[in-house]
Design an enzyme around this catalytic site. Structure first.
Site, PDB file in Angstrom:
ATOM      1  N   HIS A  59       0.829  -1.200   0.000  1.00 23.65           N
ATOM      2  CA  HIS A  59       0.000   0.000   0.000  1.00 23.65           C
ATOM      3  C   HIS A  59       0.867   1.256   0.000  1.00 23.65           C
ATOM      4  O   HIS A  59       0.606   2.204  -0.729  1.00 23.65           O
ATOM      5  CB  HIS A  59      -0.914   0.012   1.231  1.00 23.65           C
ATOM      6  CG  HIS A  59      -2.026  -0.978   1.178  1.00 23.65           C
ATOM      7  ND1 HIS A  59      -3.350  -0.601   1.167  1.00 23.65           N
ATOM      8  CD2 HIS A  59      -2.027  -2.331   1.113  1.00 23.65           C
ATOM      9  CE1 HIS A  59      -4.112  -1.683   1.120  1.00 23.65           C
ATOM     10  NE2 HIS A  59      -3.325  -2.738   1.089  1.00 23.65           N
ATOM     11  N   ASP A  89      -5.376   6.179   2.346  1.00 22.79           N
ATOM     12  CA  ASP A  89      -5.468   4.777   1.933  1.00 22.79           C
ATOM     13  C   ASP A  89      -6.887   4.254   2.131  1.00 22.79           C
ATOM     14  O   ASP A  89      -7.635   4.731   2.993  1.00 22.79           O
ATOM     15  CB  ASP A  89      -4.497   3.932   2.755  1.00 22.79           C
ATOM     16  CG  ASP A  89      -4.445   2.483   2.295  1.00 22.79           C
ATOM     17  OD1 ASP A  89      -3.633   2.187   1.403  1.00 22.79           O
ATOM     18  OD2 ASP A  89      -5.225   1.659   2.821  1.00 22.79           O
TER      19      ASP A  89
END
Length: 484
Positions: free
Chosen positions: A18, A126
């Protein structure tokens, strides 16, 4: 140099896949428009990850990469962290992220109190940091979610929320059934056996609902995918008025390669000596590992297939270890079948950690046995390497289904294999299944041609006049337009 107009706050999840793609997105934005300035707020790795792990090393490397347009600030970590519960791992992740909300508020307050060339324009967070939307609201700026998985999975996640909130369906019961479901964004009915891990428990579904409801509060969702790959899924999302604006800007990849370690150099030298497209590469991601019984089945399959191979074999962590990350074996002979390395010495190489990007870029590699993490799929697409699917955890089963059934860009070893990272009892794949998948992977010229064509599209879409390039431009204009 253009005057900075808009200041953005980026908040990635402290997980290597990520974080890297989030940083690459920030680079793309600042490289394309110098009016943007980005501050990346780094959440330190979850407790229990060892110092020197991939994520810790990567975070340390960022300290020297600040520029006039992009800087990195590491957030403090609370002393009293939420308790880790193996039966509710995602609740722990969510609670851990939540402990940083106050720190983000303090840092952003400090940033906007100082004289600077730009004004705060928004947060880019995120997909698993959605609690930060409330923090952004406190500063009266919009939030954009960076969705590091596929457009298909985004559609699925929002569909699950609709089933629960609007149709009062029992998703746990549905997941544990043997059905096929028509999901917006998918052309084909989706079998419940490929629903991700966690959807079969109330705790897992509650977490998905928490994230999905917050996603709908965002002003936009930036997806690491591209229109030519997921045409149906992206058109389905953009036509749904209940979904925030969607910006497909992928593939967002780190193509710099970085430094070359000795072990990496040895791997590339070995590949240099192999014929073009002759090697099958096996690699299962940062958390991918198997027990000794399964390792031996893979070895038998490779030997029987007769194909050249490069195998990244990682040692599972013991249940007592603080770190949940696999490591390298001290002696691979302890886990491989007796005599395997001697018998395959001329055609195969077994290694520990693999320089995946460098391997996929090599002309000797003709197939990729993958866990189907979305970043790995995008890398394989970029280099035009066909995939044999062996998903392990998270949404990887759905990624595998998409590659094999929806897009016909991969072959199946297994679509519904699941490994519980917190429980040693897992599925089992036989040598016969693995061998069959490897043979189909390496012998199917049709998939190889299709993958090469999609690889060309993945490169074209991020160049000027490409669809992802245009989508990124629209996103930049949105950021600039947020400044009064």
């Amino acid at each position: 140099m253009a005057k900075t107009v808009a200041e953005l706050i980026f908040i990635p999840l402290p997980v290597i896949g990520h974080m890297k793609s989030t940083i690459e997105l920030a680079k793309l934005l600042t490289n394309q428009d110098q009016r943007l300035s980005i501050t990346v707020l780094i959440i330190q790795p979850l407790s229990g990850l060892r110092t020197g792990s991939a994520i810790a090393t990567y975070i340390e490397s960022l300290a020297n990469k600040s520029t006039q347009q992009m800087r990195f600030i590491t957030l403090p970590q609370d002393k009293n962290l939420p308790t880790r519960d193996p039966k509710a791992p995602m609740r722990f992740v969510n609670n851990y992220i939540n402990t940083h909300c106050k720190h983000v508020t303090n840092v952003v307050t400090e940033i906007i109190s100082q004289p600077g060339p730009g004004q705060l324009s928004g947060f880019v967070i995120d997909m698993l940091c959605t609690s930060m939307i409330d923090v952004a609201n406190g500063f009266n700026v919009p939030t954009y979610v960076f969705y590091t998985s596929s457009a298909c999975y985004l559609g699925f996640q929002l569909y699950i929320q609709t089933l629960c909130d609007e149709q009062n369906k029992d998703v746990v019961e549905l997941t544990n059934s043997d059905q096929e479901v028509n999901v917006p964004g998918f052309v084909n009915p989706v079998p419940t056996k490929v629903f991700p891990s966690g959807y079969d428990t109330k705790e897992g579904v509650d977490y998905v609902l928490l994230i999905s409801r917050k996603l709908r509060e965002a002003k936009g969702i930036v997806v690491n995918s591209f229109l030519e790959l997921e045409t149906h899924a992206i058109e389905s999302l953009t036509s749904d008025k209940s979904v925030p604006d969607v910006y497909p800007v992928g593939p967002v990849l780190n193509l710099e390669g970085g430094y070359m370690e000795n072990s990496e150099s040895d791997v590339i030298k070995w590949l240099d000596s192999q014929p073009c497209s002759s090697v099958v590469f096996l690699c299962f991601g940062s958390l991918g590992s198997f027990d000794e019984v399964q390792v031996k089945e893979i070895a038998y399959a490779l030997e029987r297939s007769g194909h050249r191979f490069l195998w990244s074999l990682r040692q599972p962590p013991s249940l007592e270890q603080a770190s949940r990350n696999p490591g390298d074996y001290e002696d691979l002979g302890d886990v491989l079948p007796e005599g395997f390395r001697e018998r395959t010495a001329r055609t195969g190489k077994v290694i520990g950690w693999a320089p995946q990007m460098a391997v996929l870029a090599h002309s000797a590699v003709g197939g990729f046995v993958s866990h189907c993490g979305w970043n790995s799929i995008l890398e394989s697409l970029w280099f035009g390497v066909p995939i044999a699917t062996w998903p392990i955890y998270a949404e990887q089963q759905m990624n595998a289904f998409e590659m094999v059934v929806e897009l016909e860009l991969g072959v199946e070893i297994k679509l519904d294999y699941k490994k519980d990272l917190f429980n040693p009892k897992n599925d089992f794949v036989t040598a016969k299944e693995i061998e069959s998948g490897i043979r189909r992977l390496m012998d199917d010229d049709n998939i190889r041609v299709k993958m090469k064509e999609m690889g060309k599209m993945s490169r074209a879409t991020v160049r000027e006049a490409g669809s992802s390039y245009a989508s990124l431009g629209r996103l930049i204009q949105e950021f600039i337009g947020n400044v009064p």
